[in-house]
Scaffold this active site. Structure first.
Site, PDB file in Angstrom:
ATOM      1  N   HIS A   1      -2.489 -12.674   1.565  1.00  0.00           N
ATOM      2  CA  HIS A   1      -2.151 -12.851   2.990  1.00  0.00           C
ATOM      3  C   HIS A   1      -2.870 -14.004   3.708  1.00  0.00           C
ATOM      4  O   HIS A   1      -3.658 -13.777   4.626  1.00  0.00           O
ATOM      5  CB  HIS A   1      -2.334 -11.542   3.762  1.00  0.00           C
ATOM      6  CG  HIS A   1      -3.570 -10.738   3.446  1.00  0.00           C
ATOM      7  ND1 HIS A   1      -4.843 -11.259   3.479  1.00  0.00           N
ATOM      8  CD2 HIS A   1      -3.702  -9.439   3.092  1.00  0.00           C
ATOM      9  CE1 HIS A   1      -5.707 -10.313   3.165  1.00  0.00           C
ATOM     10  NE2 HIS A   1      -5.040  -9.203   2.926  1.00  0.00           N
TER      11      HIS A   1
ATOM     12  N   ASN B   1      -6.559   0.589  -2.916  1.00  0.00           N
ATOM     13  CA  ASN B   1      -7.412   1.320  -1.958  1.00  0.00           C
ATOM     14  C   ASN B   1      -6.841   2.692  -1.606  1.00  0.00           C
ATOM     15  O   ASN B   1      -6.625   3.037  -0.448  1.00  0.00           O
ATOM     16  CB  ASN B   1      -7.663   0.493  -0.684  1.00  0.00           C
ATOM     17  CG  ASN B   1      -6.394   0.141   0.062  1.00  0.00           C
ATOM     18  OD1 ASN B   1      -5.297   0.211  -0.486  1.00  0.00           O
ATOM     19  ND2 ASN B   1      -6.538  -0.238   1.321  1.00  0.00           N
TER      20      ASN B   1
ATOM     21  N   HIS C   1       0.841   3.661   8.190  1.00  0.00           N
ATOM     22  CA  HIS C   1      -0.204   4.491   8.796  1.00  0.00           C
ATOM     23  C   HIS C   1       0.445   5.626   9.571  1.00  0.00           C
ATOM     24  O   HIS C   1       1.504   5.453  10.176  1.00  0.00           O
ATOM     25  CB  HIS C   1      -1.066   3.665   9.762  1.00  0.00           C
ATOM     26  CG  HIS C   1      -1.984   2.712   9.075  1.00  0.00           C
ATOM     27  ND1 HIS C   1      -3.041   3.125   8.295  1.00  0.00           N
ATOM     28  CD2 HIS C   1      -2.007   1.366   9.046  1.00  0.00           C
ATOM     29  CE1 HIS C   1      -3.675   2.065   7.817  1.00  0.00           C
ATOM     30  NE2 HIS C   1      -3.069   0.980   8.249  1.00  0.00           N
TER      31      HIS C   1
ATOM     32  N   ASP D   1       2.331  -6.903   2.203  1.00  0.00           N
ATOM     33  CA  ASP D   1       1.174  -6.162   2.722  1.00  0.00           C
ATOM     34  C   ASP D   1       1.638  -4.927   3.511  1.00  0.00           C
ATOM     35  O   ASP D   1       1.059  -4.585   4.551  1.00  0.00           O
ATOM     36  CB  ASP D   1       0.253  -7.043   3.570  1.00  0.00           C
ATOM     37  CG  ASP D   1      -1.123  -6.415   3.776  1.00  0.00           C
ATOM     38  OD1 ASP D   1      -1.401  -5.372   3.151  1.00  0.00           O
ATOM     39  OD2 ASP D   1      -1.919  -6.958   4.562  1.00  0.00           O
TER      40      ASP D   1
ATOM     41  N   ASP E   1      -8.475  -5.300  -2.222  1.00  0.00           N
ATOM     42  CA  ASP E   1      -7.796  -5.550  -0.945  1.00  0.00           C
ATOM     43  C   ASP E   1      -8.077  -4.479   0.104  1.00  0.00           C
ATOM     44  O   ASP E   1      -8.089  -3.288  -0.187  1.00  0.00           O
ATOM     45  CB  ASP E   1      -6.283  -5.660  -1.135  1.00  0.00           C
ATOM     46  CG  ASP E   1      -5.626  -5.971   0.193  1.00  0.00           C
ATOM     47  OD1 ASP E   1      -5.888  -7.058   0.725  1.00  0.00           O
ATOM     48  OD2 ASP E   1      -4.901  -5.120   0.728  1.00  0.00           O
TER      49      ASP E   1
ATOM     50  N   HIS F   1       0.870  -1.181   0.000  1.00  0.00           N
ATOM     51  CA  HIS F   1       0.000   0.000   0.000  1.00  0.00           C
ATOM     52  C   HIS F   1       0.903   1.225   0.000  1.00  0.00           C
ATOM     53  O   HIS F   1       1.586   1.490   0.985  1.00  0.00           O
ATOM     54  CB  HIS F   1      -0.914  -0.010   1.228  1.00  0.00           C
ATOM     55  CG  HIS F   1      -1.829  -1.199   1.273  1.00  0.00           C
ATOM     56  ND1 HIS F   1      -3.060  -1.211   0.649  1.00  0.00           N
ATOM     57  CD2 HIS F   1      -1.678  -2.429   1.828  1.00  0.00           C
ATOM     58  CE1 HIS F   1      -3.636  -2.405   0.831  1.00  0.00           C
ATOM     59  NE2 HIS F   1      -2.813  -3.157   1.544  1.00  0.00           N
ATOM     60  N   LEU F   2       0.919   1.938  -1.131  1.00  0.00           N
ATOM     61  CA  LEU F   2       1.800   3.107  -1.248  1.00  0.00           C
ATOM     62  C   LEU F   2       1.066   4.403  -0.913  1.00  0.00           C
ATOM     63  O   LEU F   2       1.682   5.464  -0.848  1.00  0.00           O
ATOM     64  CB  LEU F   2       2.439   3.165  -2.636  1.00  0.00           C
ATOM     65  CG  LEU F   2       3.292   1.941  -3.014  1.00  0.00           C
ATOM     66  CD1 LEU F   2       3.960   2.150  -4.373  1.00  0.00           C
ATOM     67  CD2 LEU F   2       4.347   1.633  -1.948  1.00  0.00           C
ATOM     68  N   ARG F   3      -0.263   4.317  -0.705  1.00  0.00           N
ATOM     69  CA  ARG F   3      -1.081   5.403  -0.131  1.00  0.00           C
ATOM     70  C   ARG F   3      -1.268   6.639  -0.994  1.00  0.00           C
ATOM     71  O   ARG F   3      -2.000   7.544  -0.605  1.00  0.00           O
ATOM     72  CB  ARG F   3      -0.524   5.849   1.232  1.00  0.00           C
ATOM     73  CG  ARG F   3      -0.439   4.750   2.285  1.00  0.00           C
ATOM     74  CD  ARG F   3      -1.796   4.181   2.637  1.00  0.00           C
ATOM     75  NE  ARG F   3      -1.731   3.266   3.788  1.00  0.00           N
ATOM     76  CZ  ARG F   3      -2.444   2.158   3.895  1.00  0.00           C
ATOM     77  NH1 ARG F   3      -3.281   1.800   2.924  1.00  0.00           N
ATOM     78  NH2 ARG F   3      -2.349   1.388   4.960  1.00  0.00           N
TER      79      ARG F   3
ATOM     80  N   HIS G   1      -8.899 -10.616  -1.019  1.00  0.00           N
ATOM     81  CA  HIS G   1      -8.738 -10.431   0.425  1.00  0.00           C
ATOM     82  C   HIS G   1      -9.873 -11.236   1.057  1.00  0.00           C
ATOM     83  O   HIS G   1     -11.026 -10.792   1.066  1.00  0.00           O
ATOM     84  CB  HIS G   1      -8.840  -8.936   0.743  1.00  0.00           C
ATOM     85  CG  HIS G   1      -8.912  -8.599   2.193  1.00  0.00           C
ATOM     86  ND1 HIS G   1      -7.947  -7.859   2.829  1.00  0.00           N
ATOM     87  CD2 HIS G   1      -9.839  -8.886   3.138  1.00  0.00           C
ATOM     88  CE1 HIS G   1      -8.275  -7.717   4.107  1.00  0.00           C
ATOM     89  NE2 HIS G   1      -9.428  -8.330   4.312  1.00  0.00           N
TER      90      HIS G   1
HETATM   91 ZN   LIG Z   1      -5.763  -7.337   2.621  1.00  0.00          ZN
END
Ligand SMILES: [Zn+2]
Length: 434
Positions: free
Chosen positions: A236, A96, A313, A309, A156, A64-66, A183
């Site tokens: 995962h 996401n 945050h 994963d 995901d 997740h590179l946001r 997911h």
């Molecule tokens: Zn996930």
């Protein structure tokens, strides 16, 4: 990056390809020109790699590179810096974001940000459903045809729990050899869930997350993938039962692949017992029996690959009480070290096995050419790794914009010394080159 320094290429001497006997590697024009003993090349930059393990650049199927949307937690630039420091040369960026990566426009934006950052190939993952809302399919074909050439699709963070939508998605991606990465989390069985369901959830008074909520979705999706003759990838995997179901599906010859995270290979639910949200993750940390089954599944190839994963945050989202804290942990900068601790040290995998599970297989699952192999003539995507030091993990040294690593303060083996992306060093002497 200073390209002038690479005109004569690189002569990497004394490294151990896949952990085998020492050899030299000649890198020129972005490619591995030769691997052998006693190589020399006038004008080449020299890198003494005596005793270092040489692996193909690592490939992450799940990060997740946001960006766009949560640049306070990570950006493509900081996330790919973290990836390079961890030995990765390609990273799949989950969908996401805000806006969600559910159109050709957004996936191309992320792909371009990756090209600008230049440290690592960024492959956007496209959302399966519009807005991750689980109601209608996103523009899968347009994302596949875009400049980003998306092949992996996932909601995901959320499960595609509607069986009809999941079936349609699996059918749709067959046309361009895509894969749906699920997911697996039955939403009703995990409503409000916080930690693995069992003795610990009872003791902590937190809502339990039963293994069956994962396993039931995986079983259903394996059957759906077989029914429509399409490719399913399970994100995962966290329980022993999930490993058994995937082993069964593979035994049938179905197109099912799976990943496990570094944290699920090393940590158990006991870590949650002090209500420290650093250990709050989706799916939750499980039991030591689950950890043993995940390691065995990765060792025998039932689980194809390790995927981080990586879930950065901000402090505000993570340093709060357990119930309010966000799910997720960073992982790009520690993945190879954790895999050494969990798989190499107990003798469950050798370095060739690590190259397979962290580079070749994830590259194959992501339909990603140019990564995953150490071969003369092929692109010089490489990592040089020193397995000997044992050092405390210090998140203060990490390039990720976030600090939520569960391994902070732990002693782990190994250090990434250098990473090369198409012959250009992104990391030298354990540090970013630019
Ligand atoms: Zn996930």
């Amino acid at each position: 990056m200073n390209t002038a320094m690479n005109n004569g290429g690189w002569l990497i001497s004394g490294a151990r390809p896949l952990g085998g006997d020492a050899a030299d590697v000649l890198v020129r024009d972005g490619r591995i020109e030769q691997i052998g003993r006693g190589l020399d090349q006038a004008g080449a930059q020299r890198l003494d790699a005596s005793g270092l393990i040489l692996l193909p650049g690592l490939v992450d199927l799940h990060a997740h590179l946001r960006e766009p949307g949560r640049e306070d937690a990570e950006t493509v630039a900081t996330g790919t810096a973290a990836a390079a420091l961890g030995g990765f040369t390609a990273v799949h960026a989950m969908a996401n974001t805000d806006p969600v990566a559910d159109t050709a426009g957004v996936v191309e934006q992320i792909w371009r940000l990756g090209r600008q950052a230049g440290r690592c190939d960024v492959r956007p993952v496209g959302a399966v459903t519009a807005g991750l809302a689980g109601r209608q399919l996103a523009e899968l074909g347009a994302m596949a045809d875009s400049a980003a050439r998306v092949r992996v699709f996932s909601d995901d963070g959320r499960c595609v729990h509607d069986a009809v939508l999941m079936r349609r998605a699996l059918e749709y991606v067959r046309a361009f050899d895509g894969v749906i990465a699920q997911h697996a989390q039955e939403p009703r069985l995990t409503d409000g869930a916080q930690v693995n369901e069992g003795e610990i959830s009872g003791r902590l008074g937190l809502a339990g997350w039963p293994a069956v909520a994962e396993e039931a979705v995986i079983a259903r999706d394996c059957l759906l993938a077989a029914h429509v003759g399409s490719a399913l990838h399970v994100c995962h995997v966290s329980t022993a039962g999930s490993v058994e179901i995937i082993r069964w599906a593979k035994g049938k010859g179905w197109q099912v692949t799976a990943e496990v995270t570094p944290h699920h290979l090393l940590l158990t639910e006991e870590r949650a017992a002090r209500y420290d949200p650093l250990f709050k993750v989706n799916p939750p940390l499980r039991t030591s029996e689950d950890v043993a089954a995940l390691r065995a599944g990765l060792a025998d190839g039932t689980i194809d690959c390790v995927a981080t994963d990586h879930a950065p945050h901000s402090l505000e989202d993570k340093e709060t009480e357990w119930q309010a804290a966000a799910f997720g942990m960073t992982g790009l900068e520690t993945a190879l070290r954790v895999v050494q601790e969990a798989m190499i040290e107990p003798g469950l995998l050798d370095w060739a096995g690590v190259a397979d599970r962290m580079s070749a297989r994830p590259a194959a699952i992501g339909r990603l050419a140019g990564h995953g192999r150490l071969a003369p003539g092929g692109p010089a995507n490489l990592v040089l790794y020193d397995p000997s030091p044992r050092e405390v993990v210090d998140p203060g040294q990490h390039a990720s914009r976030s600090r939520n690593t569960p391994f902070a303060g732990m002693v782990l083996p190994g250090r990434v010394m250098a990473t090369f992306l198409r012959g250009q060093p992104t990391v030298l002497d354990g540090k970013l080159t630019s």
